[in-house]
Write a protein that holds these residues in place. Sequence first.
Motif, PDB file in Angstrom:
ATOM      1  N   LEU A 191      -6.566   2.725  -2.659  1.00  0.00           N
ATOM      2  CA  LEU A 191      -6.278   4.042  -3.832  1.00  0.00           C
ATOM      3  C   LEU A 191      -4.825   3.792  -4.024  1.00  0.00           C
ATOM      4  O   LEU A 191      -4.297   3.481  -5.235  1.00  0.00           O
ATOM      5  CB  LEU A 191      -5.998   5.432  -2.449  1.00  0.00           C
ATOM      6  N   LEU A 192      -4.289   3.745  -3.149  1.00  0.00           N
ATOM      7  CA  LEU A 192      -2.285   2.872  -4.055  1.00  0.00           C
ATOM      8  C   LEU A 192      -2.236   2.199  -2.308  1.00  0.00           C
ATOM      9  O   LEU A 192      -2.648   2.123  -1.709  1.00  0.00           O
ATOM     10  CB  LEU A 192      -1.683   3.784  -3.652  1.00  0.00           C
ATOM     11  N   LEU A 215       9.249  -1.229  -4.956  1.00  0.00           N
ATOM     12  CA  LEU A 215       8.769  -0.110  -4.388  1.00  0.00           C
ATOM     13  C   LEU A 215       7.360  -0.647  -3.375  1.00  0.00           C
ATOM     14  O   LEU A 215       6.588  -1.640  -3.379  1.00  0.00           O
ATOM     15  CB  LEU A 215       7.218   0.794  -5.418  1.00  0.00           C
ATOM     16  N   VAL A 263       3.199   2.173   0.321  1.00  0.00           N
ATOM     17  CA  VAL A 263       3.410   3.502  -0.743  1.00  0.00           C
ATOM     18  C   VAL A 263       3.334   4.768  -0.451  1.00  0.00           C
ATOM     19  O   VAL A 263       4.099   5.255  -0.950  1.00  0.00           O
ATOM     20  CB  VAL A 263       2.979   3.326  -2.264  1.00  0.00           C
ATOM     21  N   PHE A 264       2.803   5.072   0.571  1.00  0.00           N
ATOM     22  CA  PHE A 264       2.069   6.271   1.059  1.00  0.00           C
ATOM     23  C   PHE A 264       3.259   6.649   0.880  1.00  0.00           C
ATOM     24  O   PHE A 264       4.401   5.907   2.232  1.00  0.00           O
ATOM     25  CB  PHE A 264       0.899   5.952   2.219  1.00  0.00           C
ATOM     26  N   PRO A 265       4.130   8.124   1.427  1.00  0.00           N
ATOM     27  CA  PRO A 265       4.912   8.964   2.044  1.00  0.00           C
ATOM     28  C   PRO A 265       4.581   8.916   3.875  1.00  0.00           C
ATOM     29  O   PRO A 265       4.565   9.204   4.430  1.00  0.00           O
ATOM     30  CB  PRO A 265       5.638   9.498   1.139  1.00  0.00           C
ATOM     31  N   LEU A 316       2.319   9.710   6.702  1.00  0.00           N
ATOM     32  CA  LEU A 316       0.696   9.604   6.318  1.00  0.00           C
ATOM     33  C   LEU A 316       0.853   8.167   6.044  1.00  0.00           C
ATOM     34  O   LEU A 316      -0.738   7.828   5.946  1.00  0.00           O
ATOM     35  CB  LEU A 316       0.798  10.280   4.524  1.00  0.00           C
ATOM     36  N   PHE A 340     -10.157   5.979   1.374  1.00  0.00           N
ATOM     37  CA  PHE A 340      -8.244   6.531   1.171  1.00  0.00           C
ATOM     38  C   PHE A 340      -7.464   5.776   1.812  1.00  0.00           C
ATOM     39  O   PHE A 340      -6.305   5.523   1.792  1.00  0.00           O
ATOM     40  CB  PHE A 340      -8.229   8.216   1.695  1.00  0.00           C
ATOM     41  N   LEU A 398       3.756   1.546 -13.080  1.00  0.00           N
ATOM     42  CA  LEU A 398       4.787   2.526 -11.904  1.00  0.00           C
ATOM     43  C   LEU A 398       5.921   1.711 -11.295  1.00  0.00           C
ATOM     44  O   LEU A 398       7.007   1.995 -10.611  1.00  0.00           O
ATOM     45  CB  LEU A 398       3.689   2.797 -10.622  1.00  0.00           C
ATOM     46  N   TRP A 407     -16.708   7.193   4.448  1.00  0.00           N
ATOM     47  CA  TRP A 407     -17.252   6.424   3.120  1.00  0.00           C
ATOM     48  C   TRP A 407     -15.423   6.822   2.853  1.00  0.00           C
ATOM     49  O   TRP A 407     -15.091   6.087   2.059  1.00  0.00           O
ATOM     50  CB  TRP A 407     -17.986   6.925   2.465  1.00  0.00           C
ATOM     51  N   LEU A 408     -15.458   8.337   2.816  1.00  0.00           N
ATOM     52  CA  LEU A 408     -13.891   8.827   2.258  1.00  0.00           C
ATOM     53  C   LEU A 408     -13.191   8.545   2.670  1.00  0.00           C
ATOM     54  O   LEU A 408     -12.507   7.943   2.405  1.00  0.00           O
ATOM     55  CB  LEU A 408     -14.464  10.508   2.445  1.00  0.00           C
TER      56      LEU A 408
END
Lengths: 266, 267, 330
Positions: free
Chosen positions: A193-194, A50, A198-200, A203, A188, A43, A183-184
């Motif tokens: 996750l990332l 990034l 980097v989340f747009p 969000l 997230f 990436l 937990w989810l």
Amino acid sequence: MRLYAAVAASGFRRYATYRVATAAGVFTNTVFGFVLAYTYIALWSERPQLGGYDQAEALTFVWLGQALLATCAMMGGGFEDELIERIRTGDIAIDLYRPVDLQLWWLAGDLGRALFHFLGRGIVPMVIGSLAFELALPGDPLVWVAFLVAVALGVVVSFAVRYLVALSAFWLLDGAGVAQIAWLGGMFFSGMLLPLNVFPGALGELARALPWSSFLQVPADVFLGKRTGIDLLGAFAFQAGWALALIGAGRVLQAVATKRVVVQGG
Amino acid sequence: MVDGIRAYRMIAAMWIRSTMTYRASFAMTLFGNFAATAFDFVAILLMFSHVDALGGFTLGEIAFLYGATGIAFGIADLVMGSMDRLGRRVRDGTLDTLLVRPAPVLVQVAADRFALRRLGRITQGVLVFGYALTVVDIDWTPARALLVPVMLLSGAAIFSAVFTAGAAFQFLAQDSAEVQNAFTYGGNTLLQYPPSIFARELVRGVTFVLPLAFVNWLPALYVLGREAPAGLPSWLAFLPPVVAVVCCALASLAWRAGLRSYRSTGS
Amino acid sequence: MSRHPESSADGTDHIVVDDLQKVFDVRKKTGLVRREKHRVRAVDGISFTVPRGEMVGYIGPNGAGKSTTIKMLTGILTPSAGRVRVAGIEPARDRTRLTRRIGVVFGQRTTLWWDLPLIDSYRLMHRMYRVEDRRFRENLDRCVELLELGELLDTPVRQLSLGQRMRGDIAAALLHDPEVLYLDEPTIGLDVISKTKVRTFLRDLNAERGTTVLLTTHDLQDIEQLCERVMVIDHGRLMYDGALAGLHEIGESERTLVVDLAEELPPVDAPGARVLKVEGPRQWLAIPAAASAAPVVTAVASAYPLVDLSVREPDIEAVIAKMYEDRAAP
């Protein structure tokens, strides 16, 4: 105070006895670290800088994630299962009559666990990662200190979230749903996750404002020297703010639950 | 074999009925399984909000790889996923209760706590795979069309062999369930991405040592009309069924050795 | 229901154990990293036979080798040396075939499905053991009647009491008509009524069906009420094999009579009893386990102001401990 130190020490020892499990966990964290590292390299070679990270910083983020995964109990598996079980079976009534603060008691134990996981499951993957890849390790010892503070605050936030989840068992016969959402959310919005930068757009802003970013994103940014001076204090204030708010919510909920248990006679 | 399948069905049916006594909880855990496993694809989508290709592969092509391993691993996880509890069963002594029943122990361990919620993982794999089939322009030939179902089933068998071998290892080290996770869940994560982004030695390692590359990389790249990775010959794309049979045979030998060691040492 | 056929490879001996041994290699931590390997003889040359239809108590302290023996008799463990035959089958080699001929009840580990009604677990046994429909029906009806499970069949197992669950587990082990039944602590943790029900059932089963029963227990009353023969194992060796009465004599074990008098008095004088302790108006008297308590009670009641009394049975650990003392002293 001495009591809580003893509780923390026993929390530490309890996890320290499982040596094979610890080694197995380190192995898994390391394997995942390698897999994710290559995806990040792909990436960042397409998009250098990034999210404001260069490639070395992005790789550092990967290995920090593996190091903090168990420490901040991002996959669950800490004290909460036991607490939920005590609430279900009604044993909690006994705990409520003990001359100790229930929340502090569990917090102390969880801090002990987190310390063990930080040392036992955090250091080795980090060392292997830094040998296999070029990482951006801080040179300034003060940054390391600030990082440890951020991790400690992250653990407290993580505890507070899981404490709330566990207390929901007083009202919900089956707490699986609440635990699942928490937990989810952790998976997230922590950065596992990332990286959240980097989340747009919106969000990303939402993710950075939620408590889960205290688990990984904030400590990682402190480690990478992205938060310094006033901004560093802002990072601590953010984490401490969530910690206090969630701990406070936990106390309120606990008081309501206690009244309920006492009224119902256990 | 027929007896084993029959026993598996009976035990799995009992667990399904147990699960259905808590319907609301089942619905939530099914959704949770779906969401948590779909996060991996969300991460890929987030990456593609910044790039057009990763390691030279488009989003559709990566979705093809992702869906293929997702389905194969999902099936293996559904059928054999409970095997990582073996160490716990040895420790608490409940393995003994299985040894006095007239059904293969492997079947009883695999069917233990059969969890329909794991359909969530298969579902998201199917959805992503379906998406890939609609957006990727595949030059369909009979060989390619045939290779797709063969790839999915062989992949499921290879992952099942890994689950079994991992459980066999737990006869020796009872707390080692996480090691198995590295190869199952970790392997699945690896295969979601194109081989071109990984080091050449790693790709060769998962071809010749732990042959996960046969789950999707080698056959999928052939279907996609791309060259085999890491300079490997392209005919390897047709080997997944052979590799699956060999893996299952080795895993069953490992299982037998593990069980024999348990029965001679009692631990 | 018919009795089991009398023929088996070992004639009337249903269980044959000959010089059975099980050796484990145990690694002990001796330092931080260093481990020392040493051998433990869990079962060290045991021989016995059990004729068809006998009910035998198999007792001994924890870690004596009891469960290791049972595991070799069920085929779970393979022996290090020696010979085992159960219903003519070598358990370790033919484990799966043996499973259809034996029933096993693991005292504290239920094999019933926790969240499902009891009957569901039985239906699974029915199909897993491929029991003929009519025979299954008969066996189930009989167990339901004698173990009083009728109202519990549709109750989820998690809602059963410990005693109810144990009865349910015993029934589950018998639906395929096993010739040999192994029971591991079948009355542990049960209330008095449940214990009685379980014991009555086992006695009837043994008498009517001729099922061979081997049971391990810590409860001497289980043995007293069920078994004519008892085997004592310790340190992997068979210390005693014979009638229970004989064990009492060998061990010279004693029962304790606790006597509450109306006032504090000097130690009572009763023939056949020995005062162990005096504490205020309460006195503890020892009487030989093999002797009746009645004459002592009569003697005390006639000569002293008796308020209350109770008898404590000797427990197995005490009997065995006594056995050792006697052996050690020449």
